[in-house]
Write an enzyme that holds these catalytic residues in place. Structure first.
Site, PDB file in Angstrom:
ATOM      1  N   PRO A 124       0.850  -1.211   0.000  1.00 55.71           N
ATOM      2  CG  PRO A 124       0.020  -0.990   2.176  1.00 55.71           C
ATOM      3  CD  PRO A 124       0.794  -1.913   1.294  1.00 55.71           C
ATOM      4  CB  ILE A 176       5.847   4.274   7.421  1.00 55.86           C
ATOM      5  CG1 ILE A 176       7.189   3.537   7.578  1.00 55.86           C
ATOM      6  CG2 ILE A 176       6.034   5.769   7.596  1.00 55.86           C
ATOM      7  CD1 ILE A 176       8.109   3.687   6.401  1.00 55.86           C
ATOM      8  CG  ASP A 195       4.575  -1.234   3.295  1.00 51.04           C
ATOM      9  OD1 ASP A 195       3.365  -1.119   3.554  1.00 51.04           O
ATOM     10  OD2 ASP A 195       5.133  -2.339   3.098  1.00 51.04           O
ATOM     11  CG  HIS A 196      -0.522   3.744   5.142  1.00 46.86           C
ATOM     12  ND1 HIS A 196      -0.325   3.935   6.500  1.00 46.86           N
ATOM     13  CD2 HIS A 196      -1.402   4.711   4.771  1.00 46.86           C
ATOM     14  CE1 HIS A 196      -1.058   4.941   6.922  1.00 46.86           C
ATOM     15  NE2 HIS A 196      -1.720   5.442   5.895  1.00 46.86           N
ATOM     16  NE  ARG A 197       2.427  -4.054   3.646  1.00 42.90           N
ATOM     17  CZ  ARG A 197       3.047  -5.038   2.997  1.00 42.90           C
ATOM     18  NH1 ARG A 197       2.500  -6.249   2.957  1.00 42.90           N
ATOM     19  NH2 ARG A 197       4.192  -4.821   2.388  1.00 42.90           N
TER      20      ARG A 197
END
Length: 549
Positions: free
Chosen positions: A347, A525, A521-523
């Site tokens: 993501p 950060i 990476d939104h998982r």
């Protein structure tokens, strides 16, 4: 804490099996039942578990040693009370020596040839072991004790032999099936009397014992006709199954690694866990590709059916005018598949910012003048690499990788940089950038860029990066969204700097501004961390003395 000797448990009838793999080293912290070493006989490989948890103080064995029941293999410093190893610890070994099979069932009718059912012999306490390899096919002529299939548990793999000689008429199992003792696995057509009696079914069974007093005739003792069998060398795979221990095969399955494409570095080509990890890194970095992905991945973007998408449109472009077809380069084929995976699975979010590099650019120009005779040209990218290391130290989540439900935080700083070549983009890696100055980084970057243009980069030159910088340099553009290079969690995109009027509180001043595009990476950060990272990076570039803080 007490020092406990860990010994080889009961491994059945085997005497002096060879140690073919060491799974731990002194200093490792282990748990009870964790495998310490892999041993192998003619028919099976098995892992020897520890009877205690603690810290491995000393290994008493090395590769090639012969061990048997009671041999001391390790000394463990354990807080546990010394206790005999659980009975389950010996289970893998018991499974390695298939003892007596159910007697073959002849078909009605007697004389001449007969159909004989071959069943799974006693494989110890295991239930529902998986068939991982078929070693024969219908129509093959087989001998007594010739292996038909390979089965595997968590701790041991073993070959199931035939109890009879003859022609294989039918296989009752396939790869992936689960089998238990007594299950029918094959039907063999052989001459009457070709079946081996139960007492000699096991490869390691004891020879027949004469009755007291010397009674009985030697001619009544049946010896399996193994002379026609090819010699079996311990440690050599018998079929197409990759030569690896059960734990390594399980590790490969968890990663989705096709073991038959991995080159083993162990004794006799045995595949180790390090080989699987190296292959995975090569695939992830784009320097290698599995046969399956090479065959399935369409070059120009196709096949969305697996994602529930409409199929890629098929168009006859010649209807609209002249065309020319040009095959994609190997680099573009490999990188295209990796970029597609990374874009779909990660993501992405991208933050854009500007850094004032007016003073840094002036310092770069003066540095190049001073070092003109040295032949090393310092680029802005070298300063960006050094500044990125300082930002990674301040925000360690950016220097990490996801591994399942865990975050792997790295204590090293290897920075990759995208290099443009005639065949496409590649990403060489400069190692230990925290320990190198800007001049050394510039020199190594120039050498790696030349190797990239010449097509001479090796896998080691493109693996192990923690963070990547993709710079469009003087080409142009303002901002873009760089795609994260898995298994990294962030990438920095840099465009062409340009002079802009910047308000200093009293008046507009001409300042050289560098556009920054940080994809993350939104998982791992969140937006606040990304904004702080970008802002801190800009502060360092505006005043490079902050690197020393």
């Amino acid at each position: 804490m007490a020092l406990v000797e860990v010994k080889v448990p009961d491994i059945g009838d085997f005497e002096e099996v060879a140690v073919i793999e060491l799974l731990v080293k002194p200093g490792d912290t282990i748990k009870p039942e964790q495998s310490l070493a892999t041993v192998e006989s003619d028919k099976a490989s098995m892992e020897i578990p520890s009877s205690h948890g603690g810290v491995v103080k000393e290994l008493k064995i090395k590769l090639g040693d012969k061990v048997k029941e009671g041999t001391v293999i390790a000394v463990v410093e354990s807080a546990e009370a010394a206790a005999p190893a659980p009975a389950a610890a010996a289970a893998p070994a018991a499974a390695s020596s298939p003892p007596a099979a159910p007697p073959p069932q002849p078909s009605p009718g007697g004389g001449g040839s007969q159909s004989i059912n071959v069943h799974v012999p006693d494989i110890g306490d295991f239930k529902d072991v998986a068939v991982i390899e078929i070693l024969v096919k219908p129509g093959d002529a087989i001998q007594v004790e010739q292996s038909l299939i390979t089965v595997e548990s968590d701790k041991a793999s073993m070959e199931i032999p035939s109890s009879s000689a003859g022609t294989l008429k039918e296989l009752k199992v396939k790869v992936g099936d689960k089998v238990n003792i007594g299950d029918l696995i094959a039907v063999v057509e052989g001459s009457a009397g070709s079946a081996s009696p139960p007492a000699t079914t096991s490869a390691s069974a004891s020879p027949p014992q004469p009755s007291p007093g010397g009674g009985g005739s030697p001619s009544q003792e049946r010896t399996p006709p193994t002379a026609a069998l090819p010699p079996h060398e311990p440690g050599t795979p018998t079929g197409n199954l990759p030569h690896a221990s059960p734990s390594v095969r399980k590790f490969a399955r968890e990663l989705g690694v096709p073991l038959d494409e991995v080159k083993g570095s162990g004794p006799k080509g045995r595949i180790t866990q390090e080989d699987v990890q190296a292959f995975t890194k090569a695939v992830m970095s784009g320097t290698a590709q599995t046969k399956a992905s090479a065959a399935k991945a369409p070059a120009g973007g196709g096949g969305g059916e697996a994602l529930g998408l409409l199929p890629w449109p098929k168009v006859d472009f010649t209807k609209f005018g002249p065309v020319e077809r040009k095959p994609l380069s190997r680099i573009k084929k490999i990188s295209g598949a990796n970029l597609h995976r990374n874009w779909v699975m990660i993501p992405h979010v991208t933050n854009h910012d500007d850094a004032d590099i007016t003073e840094l650019e002036a310092f770069r120009v003066s540095t190049n003048k001073e070092n003109e005779k040295a032949g090393v040209k310092v680029t802005m990218l070298a300063f960006l690499i050094k500044a990125s290391v300082a930002a990674l130290k301040k925000f360690p989540d950016f220097n990490s990788s996801l591994d399942g439900d865990e975050l792997v935080l790295k204590s090293y700083y290897h920075i990759g940089f995208a290099a443009d070549t005639p065949n496409g983009l590649v990403v060489p890696v400069i190692r230990d950038c925290d320990k190198k100055g800007v001049l050394q980084i510039s020199q190594e970057m120039g050498e790696l860029a030349k190797k990239a243009r010449d097509g001479k980069l090796g896998p080691a030159d493109m693996s192990g990066a923690c963070f990547t910088i993709s710079s469009l340099g003087g080409i142009g553009g303002r901002y873009f969204t760089p795609i994260i290079n898995a298994p990294e969690v962030a990438i920095l995109g840099v465009c062409k700097s340009q002079t802009e009027p910047v308000w200093d509180g009293k008046q507009f001043q001409p300042r050289l501004m560098l556009p920054l595009s940080l994809s993350w990476d939104h998982r791992v950060i969140d937006g606040a961390s990304a904004a702080r990272f970008n802002a801190y990076l800009g502060q360092i570039l505006a005043d490079f003395r902050r690197v020393l803080l």
